[in-house]
Design a protein around this motif. Structure first.
Motif, short mmCIF file in Angstrom:
data_model
loop_
_atom_site.label_atom_id
_atom_site.label_comp_id
_atom_site.label_asym_id
_atom_site.label_seq_id
_atom_site.Cartn_x
_atom_site.Cartn_y
_atom_site.Cartn_z
N THR A 199 131.26 67.41 81.02
CA THR A 199 131.18 68.51 81.98
C THR A 199 131.63 69.82 81.35
O THR A 199 131.03 70.88 81.58
CB THR A 199 132.04 68.20 83.22
N ALA A 200 132.70 69.77 80.57
CA ALA A 200 133.21 70.99 79.92
C ALA A 200 132.17 71.60 78.99
O ALA A 200 132.00 72.83 78.95
CB ALA A 200 134.49 70.68 79.16
N ILE B 244 132.53 73.47 87.35
CA ILE B 244 133.95 73.77 87.20
C ILE B 244 134.73 73.05 88.30
O ILE B 244 135.80 72.47 88.06
CB ILE B 244 134.19 75.29 87.27
N LEU C 44 135.14 69.46 87.43
CA LEU C 44 136.18 69.18 86.44
C LEU C 44 137.52 68.88 87.11
O LEU C 44 138.27 68.01 86.66
CB LEU C 44 136.35 70.38 85.50
#
Length: 294
Positions: free
Chosen positions: A132-133, A159, A162
């Motif tokens: 995801t990052a 975001i 996360l």
């Protein structure tokens, strides 16, 4: 005015990356939920499933918004970006509300839930967070270059994803290390509240755009400053702007010396329009020429 080819290529790359990552996250989190039974993972899974639907719709919106103006849509199709963002906000809010309800019910249940195989769950969620990052970093780069609202909204979703992912890692660790199973519900509640807050921000921004709200004050001020000092322009008035997706539509009346030739007047207006486009590449500019009254 459609996006230029390079900008469109970046937008599509971000959309495809989003769909691919969301699909991968759904599959691995499904396995992690089956293995652990952790509600915090369920919260992260629900968010990823919504992201998959939203990302697919966002990619479709990106492709549709790139279509050139036609007889039925004289100003182009970029407003679909705002419609897509509005839909994204509604989906995220619904997902956050469902997670909040389930987490509260589990938190106040007489018996604390029992989690299992926390180590495997932690490993899966760490991989999810890393994936995801990387996607968020790419979306951030694309959004900064193109100003695409769908990419920006999608980036906010990931975001937000996360945070419940990291929360799930913490919940599983607390359960395994200190037998604090209820921490899973607490973290799921916090994740749901963050999702609801993000959905509200996206909804408000999309709503303003669909209601033809003016461009940001800094953009309007920049255009006014260019017109104010442009050679041959004696004055200007009726500066109006509105946004549609990443596009900014600008209408401006400039006052010119009536004694000069029509060709000279058009040259001034054309050069001013080019200067505005250089400062704001995604603008669509219409300039009206008026005779200056001394």
């Amino acid at each position: 005015m459609p996006y230029d080819p390079q900008t469109q290529k970046l937008n599509i790359s971000a959309g495809l990356a989003s769909v691919s990552v969301a699909g991968t996250l759904v599959l691995i989190k499904l396995w992690a939920l089956w293995a652990t039974g952790a509600l915090s993972i369920a919260a992260s899974l629900a968010d990823s499933a919504m992201d998959l639907l939203i990302s697919a719709a966002g990619l479709a919106a990106i492709l549709y918004a790139a279509r050139p103006a036609d007889e039925d849509h004289a100003f182009g199709h970029t407003s679909v970006e705002d419609l897509a963002s509005l839909g994204q906000a509604i989906f995220v809010a619904a997902s956050g509300g469902a997670i909040l309800w389930a987490a509260l019910a589990r938190l106040f249940a007489p018996e604390a839930p029992q989690l299992a195989d926390e180590g495997a769950g932690i490993a899966v969620m760490i991989g999810s967070a890393a994936l995801t990052a990387m996607l968020v970093l790419w979306q951030k780069r694309v959004a900064a270059k193109t100003g695409n609202k769908v990419v920006s909204a999608d980036m906010l979703h990931y975001i937000g994803d996360l945070i419940p992912t990291l929360g799930a890692i913490l919940a599983l660790w607390l359960s395994a290390r200190f037998d604090l199973a209820r921490a899973d519900s607490v973290i799921a509640i916090l994740a749901a509240l963050i999702m609801l807050r993000g959905a509200a921000k996206i909804f408000i921004a999309s709503w303003h755009a669909l209601m033809d709200r003016a461009a940001p004050e800094a953009v309007v001020r920049s255009i006014a400053e260019i017109a104010e000092i442009w050679p041959g322009v004696r004055g200007f008035h009726d500066l109006r702007t509105r946004t549609a997706g990443a596009k900014i539509f600008v209408q401006l009346h400039i006052e010119l010396d009536g004694a000069q030739t029509l060709e000279a007047a058009h040259a001034i207006a054309k050069s001013l329009k080019r200067a505005i486009l250089d400062a704001h590449p995604q603008a669509d500019v219409i300039i009206h020429m008026d005779v200056w009254q001394s």
